[in-house]
Motif scaffolding. Structure first.
Motif, PDB file in Angstrom:
ATOM      1  N   VAL A   1       5.570   5.568  10.491  1.00  0.00           N
ATOM      2  CA  VAL A   1       5.226   6.597   9.508  1.00  0.00           C
ATOM      3  C   VAL A   1       6.463   7.425   9.153  1.00  0.00           C
ATOM      4  O   VAL A   1       6.676   7.802   7.998  1.00  0.00           O
ATOM      5  CB  VAL A   1       4.104   7.514  10.049  1.00  0.00           C
ATOM      6  N   ASN A   2       7.304   7.697  10.158  1.00  0.00           N
ATOM      7  CA  ASN A   2       8.495   8.521   9.932  1.00  0.00           C
ATOM      8  C   ASN A   2       9.806   7.773  10.145  1.00  0.00           C
ATOM      9  O   ASN A   2      10.876   8.366  10.085  1.00  0.00           O
ATOM     10  CB  ASN A   2       8.460   9.734  10.869  1.00  0.00           C
ATOM     11  N   HIS A   3       9.707   6.483  10.405  1.00  0.00           N
ATOM     12  CA  HIS A   3      10.919   5.699  10.673  1.00  0.00           C
ATOM     13  C   HIS A   3      10.833   4.412   9.866  1.00  0.00           C
ATOM     14  O   HIS A   3      10.149   3.475  10.256  1.00  0.00           O
ATOM     15  CB  HIS A   3      11.018   5.386  12.171  1.00  0.00           C
ATOM     16  N   LYS A   4      11.528   4.359   8.751  1.00  0.00           N
ATOM     17  CA  LYS A   4      11.425   3.221   7.834  1.00  0.00           C
ATOM     18  C   LYS A   4      12.418   2.113   8.129  1.00  0.00           C
ATOM     19  O   LYS A   4      12.336   1.034   7.551  1.00  0.00           O
ATOM     20  CB  LYS A   4      11.616   3.703   6.389  1.00  0.00           C
TER      21      LYS A   4
ATOM     22  N   ILE B   1       5.037   5.077  14.819  1.00  0.00           N
ATOM     23  CA  ILE B   1       6.457   5.395  14.663  1.00  0.00           C
ATOM     24  C   ILE B   1       6.918   5.118  13.236  1.00  0.00           C
ATOM     25  O   ILE B   1       7.725   5.861  12.668  1.00  0.00           O
ATOM     26  CB  ILE B   1       7.303   4.577  15.660  1.00  0.00           C
TER      27      ILE B   1
ATOM     28  N   ASP C   1       2.442   0.363   1.027  1.00  0.00           N
ATOM     29  CA  ASP C   1       2.944   1.522   0.296  1.00  0.00           C
ATOM     30  C   ASP C   1       1.803   2.032  -0.575  1.00  0.00           C
ATOM     31  O   ASP C   1       1.430   1.398  -1.571  1.00  0.00           O
ATOM     32  CB  ASP C   1       4.143   1.116  -0.565  1.00  0.00           C
TER      33      ASP C   1
END
Length: 314
Positions: free
Chosen positions: A98-101, A96, A191
């Motif tokens: 990956v697209n939800h920071k 999750i 990162d």
């Protein structure tokens, strides 16, 4: 729509009686529609009682259902809830992320692939509390202290809910009555462009209302549950909220002194297993970076950032 609205109001009532008339008026439907919605919820297993001429009550004590979990954490953190997972909550959280920071948590009722330290499995039967909290780097303390701060945060939440004392075994296990009831596994998210820490997933598994007999035979002598220790069922919803609020709060500062105070292996003889080399030592201290300082029998000392330690049987 009516079902969801009725459930939300009953959850918000905190167990108080809500009349059918009040429900119908607030939602804007007929009393018959309210009655049908309540019947549907009861068929789904929601513990709703009907008080003649008074209304409806919903018992929220340990009501570990998706809507109840989401409602309990409203305004605290975004929730992804699963009744069960084939894998682990940590793995799900990393996917999750990956697209939800932003901050979020994954909560599961049970999981087959629970993860412990050093590649071990973490037994996760129903009745436990299995949470993975994703926090971005801006909300994290020093990397070395993420797990120790989380361990202390969970210990304090459990103490408040159980009214029992909790001890910590370096680096990530919580004990009550001399047995382990909680494990914590922190996994960093890197990162790739900047090469620094982008965030972390803090996995927390708490043996709450399960029984010793729910666990594999080979670990029954070393684990316990809060229900076994307290002699009563605990409210997992209440404990869940306390844990998440504490974990977020306790990432803001350095709590190593309080962590050190609760670590019960300090000053005691231990067995150190590091890279399959086993040595006996004394646990002397925990330094400011949460590393364990040990003294071996030959007088030499070592500062451990990772290893498996157990109390020496003597």
């Amino acid at each position: 729509m009516t079902r969801e609205s009725v459930l939300d109001i009953l959850l918000s009532s905190g167990g108080a009686i809500v009349s059918g008339e009040a429900l119908a008026r607030e939602i804007g439907v007929s009393r018959m529609a309210i009655s049908k919605a309540v019947s549907s919820l009861k068929e789904e297993g929601y513990p709703i009682s009907v008080k003649e001429r008074k209304g409806y009550t919903l018992s929220t004590f340990d009501l570990f259902r998706k809507e109840a979990v989401v409602h309990a954490l409203k305004g605290v953190i975004k929730v992804y809830y699963y009744d069960s997972l084939k894998g682990s909550s940590n793995n799900e959280a990393k996917v999750i992320a990956v697209n939800h920071k932003e901050p979020f948590c994954v909560v599961v009722g049970s999981q087959e692939g629970g993860k412990g330290r050093l590649g071990r499995s973490f037994s996760s039967p129903e009745g436990g509390l299995y949470i993975s909290i994703h926090l971005p780097s801006s909300m994290l303390s020093q990397g070395d202290l993420i797990t120790t701060n989380a361990a202390l945060a969970v210990a304090l939440a459990v103490e408040e809910e159980s009214k029992r004392s909790v001890q910590i075994k370096w680096v990530n296990d919580l004990y009550m009555g001399g047995r382990k009831f909680t494990g914590i596994l922190t996994e960093g998210i890197v990162d790739l462009e900047l090469g620094g820490l982008d965030g972390a997933v803090i996995g927390i598994g708490v043996n709450v209302n399960s029984l010793i007999s729910d666990y594999p035979q080979d670990i029954r002598g070393i684990v316990t549950t809060l229900k076994e220790e307290c002699g009563r069922t605990l409210d997992r919803l209440s404990l869940l909220k306390k844990i998440i609020v504490n974990v977020i709060e306790y990432q803001k500062k350095d709590y190593i002194d309080e962590y050190r105070r609760r670590c019960f292996i300090l000053g005691r003889k231990i067995t150190v297993n590091k890279f399959s080399t086993i040595r006996e030592a004394y646990a002397r201290d925990i330094d400011e970076r949460a590393r364990l300082v040990v003294e071996y029998d030959d007088g030499t000392t070592e500062t451990l950032s990772s290893a498996e330690v157990t109390l020496h049987n003597s």
